[in-house]
Every structure is written in structure tokens, then in C-alpha cells.
Design an enzyme around this catalytic site. Structure first.
Site, PDB file in Angstrom:
ATOM      1  N   GLY A   7     -65.759  87.964 -59.142  1.00 38.10           N
ATOM      2  CA  GLY A   7     -65.098  87.528 -60.370  1.00 38.10           C
ATOM      3  C   GLY A   7     -63.866  88.320 -60.754  1.00 38.10           C
ATOM      4  O   GLY A   7     -63.203  87.977 -61.729  1.00 38.10           O
TER       5      GLY A   7
ATOM      6  N   GLU B 154     -69.347  91.415 -54.880  1.00 34.26           N
ATOM      7  CA  GLU B 154     -69.037  90.213 -54.097  1.00 34.26           C
ATOM      8  C   GLU B 154     -67.635  89.686 -54.399  1.00 34.26           C
ATOM      9  O   GLU B 154     -67.474  88.536 -54.813  1.00 34.26           O
ATOM     10  CB  GLU B 154     -70.051  89.105 -54.418  1.00 34.26           C
ATOM     11  CG  GLU B 154     -71.484  89.424 -54.067  1.00 34.26           C
ATOM     12  CD  GLU B 154     -72.457  88.369 -54.565  1.00 34.26           C
ATOM     13  OE1 GLU B 154     -72.084  87.525 -55.421  1.00 34.26           O
ATOM     14  OE2 GLU B 154     -73.603  88.373 -54.107  1.00 34.26           O
ATOM     15  N   PRO B 155     -66.594  90.484 -54.238  1.00 31.94           N
ATOM     16  CA  PRO B 155     -65.264  89.976 -54.574  1.00 31.94           C
ATOM     17  C   PRO B 155     -64.756  88.969 -53.546  1.00 31.94           C
ATOM     18  O   PRO B 155     -65.057  89.097 -52.355  1.00 31.94           O
ATOM     19  CB  PRO B 155     -64.397  91.238 -54.545  1.00 31.94           C
ATOM     20  CG  PRO B 155     -65.090  92.143 -53.590  1.00 31.94           C
ATOM     21  CD  PRO B 155     -66.559  91.849 -53.689  1.00 31.94           C
ATOM     22  N   GLY B 156     -64.039  87.980 -54.006  1.00 29.60           N
ATOM     23  CA  GLY B 156     -63.409  87.023 -53.111  1.00 29.60           C
ATOM     24  C   GLY B 156     -61.921  87.007 -53.410  1.00 29.60           C
ATOM     25  O   GLY B 156     -61.105  87.558 -52.670  1.00 29.60           O
ATOM     26  N   ARG B 157     -61.587  86.425 -54.573  1.00 32.06           N
ATOM     27  CA  ARG B 157     -60.188  86.242 -54.967  1.00 32.06           C
ATOM     28  C   ARG B 157     -59.384  87.546 -54.936  1.00 32.06           C
ATOM     29  O   ARG B 157     -58.245  87.572 -54.478  1.00 32.06           O
ATOM     30  CB  ARG B 157     -60.175  85.681 -56.393  1.00 32.06           C
ATOM     31  CG  ARG B 157     -58.797  85.342 -56.908  1.00 32.06           C
ATOM     32  CD  ARG B 157     -58.850  85.013 -58.401  1.00 32.06           C
ATOM     33  NE  ARG B 157     -59.961  84.207 -58.787  1.00 32.06           N
ATOM     34  CZ  ARG B 157     -59.938  82.880 -58.922  1.00 32.06           C
ATOM     35  NH1 ARG B 157     -58.830  82.227 -58.694  1.00 32.06           N
ATOM     36  NH2 ARG B 157     -61.018  82.232 -59.287  1.00 32.06           N
TER      37      ARG B 157
ATOM     38  N   ARG C 142     -55.843  73.683 -57.006  1.00 32.58           N
ATOM     39  CA  ARG C 142     -56.104  74.475 -58.211  1.00 32.58           C
ATOM     40  C   ARG C 142     -55.306  73.999 -59.439  1.00 32.58           C
ATOM     41  O   ARG C 142     -55.877  73.869 -60.522  1.00 32.58           O
ATOM     42  CB  ARG C 142     -55.876  75.965 -57.959  1.00 32.58           C
ATOM     43  CG  ARG C 142     -56.804  76.537 -56.873  1.00 32.58           C
ATOM     44  CD  ARG C 142     -56.817  78.059 -56.823  1.00 32.58           C
ATOM     45  NE  ARG C 142     -57.535  78.606 -57.951  1.00 32.58           N
ATOM     46  CZ  ARG C 142     -56.983  79.169 -58.984  1.00 32.58           C
ATOM     47  NH1 ARG C 142     -55.674  79.283 -59.060  1.00 32.58           N
ATOM     48  NH2 ARG C 142     -57.719  79.619 -59.972  1.00 32.58           N
TER      49      ARG C 142
ATOM     50  N   TYR D 156     -57.861  72.815 -62.273  1.00 37.14           N
ATOM     51  CA  TYR D 156     -58.084  73.755 -63.382  1.00 37.14           C
ATOM     52  C   TYR D 156     -56.852  73.924 -64.264  1.00 37.14           C
ATOM     53  O   TYR D 156     -56.845  74.782 -65.154  1.00 37.14           O
ATOM     54  CB  TYR D 156     -58.414  75.159 -62.855  1.00 37.14           C
ATOM     55  CG  TYR D 156     -59.449  75.234 -61.777  1.00 37.14           C
ATOM     56  CD1 TYR D 156     -60.770  74.888 -62.024  1.00 37.14           C
ATOM     57  CD2 TYR D 156     -59.103  75.688 -60.502  1.00 37.14           C
ATOM     58  CE1 TYR D 156     -61.719  74.981 -61.017  1.00 37.14           C
ATOM     59  CE2 TYR D 156     -60.054  75.783 -59.501  1.00 37.14           C
ATOM     60  CZ  TYR D 156     -61.356  75.420 -59.764  1.00 37.14           C
ATOM     61  OH  TYR D 156     -62.285  75.509 -58.779  1.00 37.14           O
TER      62      TYR D 156
ATOM     63  N   CYS E  14     -50.939  59.950 -53.768  1.00 27.49           N
ATOM     64  CA  CYS E  14     -50.876  58.851 -54.737  1.00 27.49           C
ATOM     65  C   CYS E  14     -51.796  59.089 -55.923  1.00 27.49           C
ATOM     66  O   CYS E  14     -52.796  58.376 -56.111  1.00 27.49           O
ATOM     67  CB  CYS E  14     -51.203  57.554 -54.034  1.00 27.49           C
ATOM     68  SG  CYS E  14     -49.953  57.202 -52.829  1.00 27.49           S
TER      69      CYS E  14
ATOM     70  N   TYR F  10     -59.285  80.312 -52.597  1.00 26.49           N
ATOM     71  CA  TYR F  10     -59.668  78.993 -53.134  1.00 26.49           C
ATOM     72  C   TYR F  10     -58.537  77.969 -52.993  1.00 26.49           C
ATOM     73  O   TYR F  10     -58.356  77.116 -53.843  1.00 26.49           O
ATOM     74  CB  TYR F  10     -60.102  79.106 -54.601  1.00 26.49           C
ATOM     75  CG  TYR F  10     -61.239  80.075 -54.768  1.00 26.49           C
ATOM     76  CD1 TYR F  10     -62.497  79.781 -54.269  1.00 26.49           C
ATOM     77  CD2 TYR F  10     -61.043  81.309 -55.389  1.00 26.49           C
ATOM     78  CE1 TYR F  10     -63.540  80.681 -54.373  1.00 26.49           C
ATOM     79  CE2 TYR F  10     -62.080  82.219 -55.493  1.00 26.49           C
ATOM     80  CZ  TYR F  10     -63.322  81.897 -54.989  1.00 26.49           C
ATOM     81  OH  TYR F  10     -64.348  82.790 -55.080  1.00 26.49           O
TER      82      TYR F  10
HETATM   83  N1  LLP Z   1     -70.383  85.620 -55.900  1.00 31.20           N
HETATM   84  C1  LLP Z   1     -70.805  84.405 -56.263  1.00 31.20           C
HETATM   85  C2  LLP Z   1     -72.248  84.154 -56.395  1.00 31.20           C
HETATM   86  C3  LLP Z   1     -69.876  83.379 -56.520  1.00 31.20           C
HETATM   87  O1  LLP Z   1     -70.308  82.177 -56.877  1.00 31.20           O
HETATM   88  C4  LLP Z   1     -68.499  83.652 -56.390  1.00 31.20           C
HETATM   89  C5  LLP Z   1     -67.501  82.610 -56.666  1.00 31.20           C
HETATM   90  C6  LLP Z   1     -68.106  84.945 -55.987  1.00 31.20           C
HETATM   91  C7  LLP Z   1     -69.079  85.904 -55.748  1.00 31.20           C
HETATM   92  C8  LLP Z   1     -66.671  85.337 -55.789  1.00 31.20           C
HETATM   93  O2  LLP Z   1     -65.938  85.269 -56.947  1.00 31.20           O
HETATM   94  P1  LLP Z   1     -64.412  85.806 -57.014  1.00 31.20           P
HETATM   95  O3  LLP Z   1     -64.471  87.305 -56.770  1.00 31.20           O
HETATM   96  O4  LLP Z   1     -63.656  85.157 -55.907  1.00 31.20           O
HETATM   97  O5  LLP Z   1     -63.932  85.430 -58.318  1.00 31.20           O
HETATM   98  N2  LLP Z   1     -62.574  77.563 -57.082  1.00 31.20           N
HETATM   99  C9  LLP Z   1     -62.400  78.449 -58.203  1.00 31.20           C
HETATM  100  C10 LLP Z   1     -63.257  79.691 -58.086  1.00 31.20           C
HETATM  101  C11 LLP Z   1     -64.743  79.404 -57.884  1.00 31.20           C
HETATM  102  C12 LLP Z   1     -65.564  80.636 -57.732  1.00 31.20           C
HETATM  103  C13 LLP Z   1     -66.918  80.314 -57.254  1.00 31.20           C
HETATM  104  N3  LLP Z   1     -67.779  81.431 -57.076  1.00 31.20           N
HETATM  105  C14 LLP Z   1     -60.918  78.782 -58.336  1.00 31.20           C
HETATM  106  O6  LLP Z   1     -60.114  78.280 -57.566  1.00 31.20           O
HETATM  107  O7  LLP Z   1     -60.552  79.505 -59.264  1.00 31.20           O
END
Ligand code: LLP
Length: 717
Positions: free
Chosen positions: A244, A279-282, A318, A322, A350, A379
């Protein structure tokens, strides 16, 4: 104060660069739209998190859903990251990328039976369980497979993450996780279960969070919950705070201050004695990527100015989904002398929702020029799709002055690859040309094109190896009967078909010249592992399915080592009568059955005659057996094999070598590695003896090489 992380995208001499590569040059060569990632930005993102939280030395599990590109994942795995996954597909990708199973955590409210079973078999680190039903299913499956499962419960702490409502996950109205009462009940159930181990607690509040408060609020609730659990003897070893971490999409807006967050949670986590998982992604991958697109047209409608680009909402959803903001930059550095214009940047799809920016003040833009949409590493590609039959973009990685295509642009053929049109629907037309048209592209190709094959040999066992992932060959036994004969076909001991697998890197199917399909062949397995490595389908290590189970292999410079199935307990000193006398041998199954006879002079044996008589002996019916004759001299085994299916002597046989090595250990105490000489070459068999008749960790090592490449132009059914 939180600062923006250093950007790896900057203007130099009037052009936008990533690291030392001019983006315009890549766009010209690869075409647009195109995703481009900076290696050093990605690494820096990971190191920033790991440095900020270093006092807690957390396990950082990269959230694959942000971007599952194998190269990016491999970079993070190499840095030491684990993986946070949410589906069987992500587990497959994580393993392909090289994340070790003991660093993989599995979240998601809808894990299905197949996915759970797959994760249990791969022995992943932790299931983050989100409901009672899911827990029951995991328990049932772990019992069925007799496989333990480590469990964290995902708590929904009912905390507002103050982010977009579609990506808020920790409020009680969201579908995710369990409330505290449910969790308390489930923890005591887990504790009682023999195969479930309660190891931790998990929460994930949402994505793109930029303030500390939600994390601190949730953590406080979690710690209050853990206290009484401890008193009940439940001491959870891991606290998983999810992901997050927000990034800065707009100039002047700050990302989450992770240094501050780390400081603030340090003492809270420390006093629990638990280890932290993140659990970072973004945060890792978002700022590392851009989408490069070319301007197709400009058009005005009333006061509105539209810039139509060649990327669409299918490539980057995105903004449409959003209302997300992404900075847009010109590849040519803008001139301050020209005043900005207010424009909508839109795509070719379209849908009126197909836009990247609305009413945005941007420097003047001309037709044909390139734009980049910034901070699109997370994402964006992972949420892309092919609406309007638009193939997905290519992906490129930049490191210093080098760049590589890490995913090819999809083609029109890819768009129809998985489809087929049922022939029967069109029979009534009785028009052969139409019936041909109605075949899928893949089938048409199969009918017309010659089939590329690689002729390989492993210790003198030779094979025709074919990439059959797109089912070029349908009637496999017939194909083997057609191509194996040495006078009228290509000539080989067998055909190896590499096919798709859902549980391993690929599946090996092996066919004998008579069309029969054995479960496994050691020399064949080495050849196919070398083949998959040469064709860049896998790295040095891989796993593949066979009818007799999963095989692990490692390609080395001068040979390939494969882990064989643990052999069945051998039946020693089995006596058979062949009419002219009785013979004693040792029977065991090493994937296929083998009968091993030790003799004084192996070269004197009339193998075709003896082999076939033993192979058909009633003791081995109905399946028959392979027959190995072996002689031991100077701690080395010389052996010859009669192969069932080939119905002749082959120059060597891998499963036979394993059977003979095990028998040589039991009868003549030869220890691992047993050196074997076959007519086709040298082999080594490694094993661990874990009981008087129990052998595990059996490895077979030997050469496996390409003899030549060719194309089969004969008929295929
Ligand atoms: N852990 C869990 C259980 C999650 O569901 C997620 C993201 C993460 C970790 C990683 O979160 P992050 O660090 O990347 O914020 N499609 C949306 C974002 C959806 C996130 C879903 N879960 C966007 O484009 O903003």
C-alpha cells in the site's frame, strides 16, 4: 520529511533519457506503444524499503500483481525479495522468475482448490487466509496430500486507508479478510489441526496510501488482539503489514514517508518478538516505468483540443478506471518560449472513457511526436487487455546504456492463438475451402508448415525433440511411428514433445518408435532440459512434468543433471526360469520397470535374444520390463540395456542406469556416485540411502547434446 525518490527519467540535450538511453531511439526501434522500465530505479525502490525498515530486517514480498514481468521479478528475487501472490498464475510466474517457495505468501479472498493444491505441493511459505471456508478447504487438501500448511489469518481491521474507494481493502464493508471475533475462533481451530500451523497475522489496508495513520491505527488494533492470544499459548511469529505504500504521481505531492513509518512501528513490532513481513508492489515498480506513445492526430471540437495517441485504455486503464493522474511528458524537451495549451490526451479505443488526461495544461504537442506517461510501472501493463483487438505493447528494460526487449509486442496471430472454430458447425456448406478457413490459425499452420525439430542425443540414446506447445502434433503415437524409423523417417529411439504444463515449466511426453508412451526416460529428460534451456524457455534450473511425476533438472556446461523419481523398494534376487536354466536378477521401478542382472562379461551377452525373452517373461506381465545386464570392474559398472518399446538394445538407458546403480549398491555396496559406462557414454548416479532399501534424492548426470536441427516436411496427422 519524505522526499520523492530520484527519478531515472531526465532530459539531456533536449531529449528524454532513462539512465543513459534516449527514449526516442528505443521508440523508433521497437515501435509504440511501449512500456520501458529503469533497472536502477527498481533496485533503488527495493533498497529504499529494505533500508528504511532495516532494524526489523523484514521479509519483503514483492506484490506480483503490480507488475509480473519475469525480468523485473527476477531482478527483485536476486536482490533477496520474496513474493506476494494472489493466484495460481502468479505462483507459476513467481516460481518461473526464481522466487524461492519459502519466501512466497499467498493472499486473496477466492483461492480455488486447484490453486491451493498447487501451492501446497510447491510448499509455499504462508497462506494468508481470508475466510472460514477457505481454511477448511486448505485443511482438507493438506490432509489429502499429507502436506503441512503454514497459516496467517488476514484481518480486516476496519480502518480507512484514505485512498481511492476501489483500492481500499481494510474497511468492514470490503470483501477482504476476517473480523477479530471470527479470527479468534479460527486461530483455536488451526491450533487443534495436526497439519495446519498458525504462524502469523496479516492485514492489508489498501493501495496508494500516503499517510502513516492508517498503518499505525491498524497495527494498534492488531497488537491489542495478539495480547490475549499469547496468553492462550498462541505465539504468532510473523506480522504481515501488507503493501500500500503510496508514491508521488503529481509534482509537489509527497509519497508515503516510509522512513517515518519504519521508525514509528519499530518499538511496537520489536516488543512482540515477531518478524515483520511487507508486501509492497507500487512503491518498488511504479516510478521505474513509463509508457511511451506516439501522437497520431490532433483535432479540435469547439473549445476542446484532442490529442489522439496510439496507446489506449486497454494498454493503461488507471485514468479511466480510477480517474488516476499520471504526468505526461514530451520526449523532446519543451521550449519555455511557447505557451502551454489545455488538451485532452485520448486513445484510439471506441469508448469515451478512453483517456489519459483531461483538460491538462501541456506544452504544445505536434502530430507524430512521442509522449511518455510517467510512473506507469505498477498496475499498468499488468492490468492491460486486448479490447478492440489491440495487441498488448512491448516491454523494454534499460540499464545504464544498455536496453533489452523483455516482452515482445503481441501480434495479430497472438490474438487468435487460443481460439478454434468447431469444424462440424460448418459441415453443411460442403465447401472445402470454407472448412479450411474455419480452422484456427494454429491448425492451419500445422497443416501447411514444416515442423522444426532438433535431433539430440544423450549417452547414445537419440531423440527427435519438438516444441509442441501449440499442438502442432496431435496424433502423437502416429507421428512417432512415422518419424522414428531410420530408413523411412528421421530416425531416432524416440520422440520427445515439449508441451504446456500448469504445474511446472513444461511437460515432457515421450513416444517410442512403436507409438507407445513410457512414463519417463532419463536420457530423454536430460535432452529435453537442454533443449528448453537452449530455446530460452527456461533458465539453468527447471522443473517439468512427466507421466511418472515431476522432474527437476540443472543444465551444466558439459552435461545435464536430473533428479529422478525415488525408486520403488527393489525386489532383490528374483529368480526367473527361461527354459534353458534359471537366472537371478533384481527388479525395481525407477519410473519404468527394470530387471537388472549382474554377469561376469557383459559384452558376451546375446542381448537381443536374452533381453526379449526376459522382457516377455510371465513374471513381468502384463506390462513387461526393461532388461539390464551389468558387470562391475574397478568400482565402475559397465552395462547394456534391452529397452521395452524400442524392442532392441539401445546404446544407453537413464532409468536403467539408476536401477543398476541402486542394485549395485545393495548387492555390491558401491557407493554414490556410482560411475556407469554404457555403449553410448558415461553416466553418474547420485543417491541418498535413507533406509536399508530406501533411496531418495536420486540424480542422474550425463551428456545431452544437439546433433542437428531440421524440418519435417512429411505429413502430420
Ligand atoms: N498485498 C495485498 C494483499 C494486496 O492486495 C496488494 C494490492 C498489495 C499487497 C500491494 O499493494 P501496493 O504496495 O502495490 O499498493 N490496481 C490498483 C491497485 C490495486 C492494489 C491491489 N492490491 C491501482 O492501479 O491503483
Amino acid at each position: 520529511m519524505a522526499t520523492n525518490r530520484k527519478s531515472y527519467f531526465h532530459y539531456k540535450e533536449g531529449e528524454l533519457f532513462s539512465e543513459e538511453v534516449a527514449l526516442g531511439q528505443v521508440a523508433e526501434e521497437v515501435g509504440t506503444p511501449l512500456y520501458l522500465y529503469s533497472y536502477n530505479s527498481l533496485i533503488e525502490g527495493y533498497r529504499e524499503v529494505s533500508h528504511a525498515f532495516r532494524k526489523l530486517s523484514p521479509l519483503i514480498c514483492y506484490s506480483l500483481k503490480a507488475n509480473g514481468n519475469l525480468t523485473l521479478c527476477r531482478i527483485l528475487a536476486t536482490e533477496g525479495a520474496g513474493a506476494d501472490i494472489v493466484s495460481g498464475g502468479e505462483l507459476y510466474k513467481a516460481l518461473q522468475a526464481g522466487f524461492p517457495p519459502q519466501k512466497i505468501v499467498f493472499a486473496g479472498p477466492g483461492k480455488n482448490e486447484e490453486e491451493i493444491e498447487y501451492a501446497l505441493r510447491e510448499n509455499i511459505f504462508i497462506f494468508n487466509v481470508e475466510s472460514e471456508g477457505e481454511l477448511k478447504l486448505i485443511e482438507n487438501l493438506s490432509q489429502r496430500l499429507n502436506h503441512p500448511a503454514r497459516i496467517s489469518l488476514r484481518i480486516n481491521p476496519d480502518v480507512d486507508a484514505k485512498t481511492h474507494r476501489y483500492i481500499t481493502t481494510g474497511k468492514k464493508e470490503n470483501k477482504f479478510g476476517l473480523d477479530f471475533d471470527e479470527a479468534e475462533k479460527l486461530y483455536s481451530q488451526i491450533k487443534k489441526s495436526p497439519l495446519l500451523e498458525p504462524v502469523g497475522i496479516h492485514f492489508h489496508l489498501g493501495s496508494q496510501i500516503t499517510s502513516l495513520q492508517p498503518y499505525l491505527g491498524a497495527l494498534e488494533k492488531i497488537l491489542d488482539f495478539l495480547e490475549p492470544l499469547k496468553e492462550k499459548g498462541l505465539n504468532l511469529k510473523y506480522i504481515n503489514m501488507g503493501g500500500g505504500f503510496g508514491i508521488s504521481y503529481e509534482e509537489g505531492k509527497l509519497p508515503l514517508n516510509i522512513k517515518d513509518l519504519a521508525e514509528k512501528i519499530y518499538s511496537l513490532i520489536k516488543k512482540t518478538g515477531a518478524k515483520l513481513i511487507l508486501e509492497p508492489g507500487r512503491f518498488l515498480v511504479g516510478p521505474a516505468g513509463v509508457l511511451i506513445t506516439q501522437v497520431l492526430y490532433k483535432k479540435n471540437r469547439g473549445k476542446k483540443r484532442f490529442i489522439i495517441v496510439d496507446a489506449g485504455m486497454n494498454d493503461l486503464i488507471r485514468p479511466s478506471l480510477y480517474g488516476a493522474y499520471h504526468q505526461i511528458k514530451k520526449l523532446k524537451e519543451p521550449h519555455e518560449a511557447y505557451p502551454p495549451e489545455v488538451v485532452d490526451i485520448v486513445g484510439p479505443v471506441c469508448e469515451s472513457g478512453d483517456f489519459f488526461a483531461r483538460e491538462r495544461k501541456l506544452p504544445p504537442i505536434t502530430e507524430g511526436e512521442y509522449l511518455t506517461i510517467m510512473d506507469t510501472g505498477a498496475y499498468c501493463f499488468s492490468m492491460s487487455f486486448t479490447y478492440n483487438a489491440r495487441p498488448r505493447p512491448a516491454e523494454v528494460l534499460v540499464k545504464k546504456n544498455h536496453w533489452w526487449i523483455i516482452r515482445e509486442r503481441e501480434t495479430y496471430e497472438d490474438l487468435v492463438e487460443e481460439e478454434s472454430v468447431p469444424e462440424e458447425l460448418f459441415f453443411s456448406f460442403k465447401d472445402p475451402s470454407l472448412s479450411f478457413k474455419s480452422r484456427s490459425l494454429r491448425e492451419k499452420k500445422a497443416l501447411l508448415a514444416p515442423i522444426p525439430f532438433t535431433k539430440m542425443q544423450g549417452s547414445g540414446n537419440d531423440f527427435i525433440v519438438i516444441d509442441n506447445r501449440s499442438h502442432l502434433i496431435k496424433n502423437r503415437p502416429e507421428f512417432a511411428r512415422r518419424v522414428c524409423p531410420r530408413k523411412t523417417g528421421i530416425g531416432a529411439d524416440g520422440v520427445l514433445l515439449l508441451e504446456k504444463s500448469r504445474v511446472a515449466d513444461f511437460k515432457m511426453r515421450i513416444f517410442n518408435p512403436d507409438g507407445s508412451e513410457p512414463g519417463m526416460c532419463g536420457n530423454g529428460a536430460r535432452c529435453i532440459a537442454r533443449f528448453a534451456h537452449l530455446k530460452k524457455m527456461v533458465g539453468e534450473k527447471c522443473s517439468f512434468e512427466t507421466l511418472s511425476g515431476k522432474i527437476f533438472s540443472q543444465v551444466k556446461k558439459d552435461g545435464v543433471c536430473i533428479r529422478m523419481k525415488d525408486p520403488s523398494p527393489p525386489h532383490l534376487n528374483l529368480e526367473i526360469n527361461l527354459g534353458d536354466g534359471s537366472y537371478t536378477g533384481h527388479f525395481l521401478d525407477t519410473g519404468v520397470p527394470h530387471f537388472v542382472l549382474f554377469v561376469p562379461q557383459v559384452e558376451k551377452i546375446d542381448l537381443p535374444e536374452m533381453g526379449s525373452r526376459i522382457r516377455y517373461h510371465r513374471k513381468f506381465q502384463p506390462g513387461g520390463t526393461n532388461v539390464d545386464f551389468a558387470e562391475i570392474k574397478d568400482e565402475t559398472v559397465r552395462m547394456r540395456t534391452y529397452e521395452r518399446g524400442v524392442e532392441a538394445e539401445t546404446l544407453s538407458c537413464g532409468t536403467g542406469a539408476v536401477a543398476t546403480a541402486i542394485a549395485a549398491n545393495l548387492v555390491y555396496t558401491l557407493s554414490s556416485p556410482v560411475k556407469i559406462k554404457t555403449l553410448g557414454g558415461d553416466l553418474k548416479v547420485y543417491f541418498h540411502k535413507s533406509g536399508p532399501h530406501k533411496f531418495t534424492e536420486v540424480f542422474l548426470e550425463g551428456e545431452a547434446e544437439v546433433v542437428y536441427e531440421g524440418k519435417w516436411e512429411g505429413e502430420v496427422s
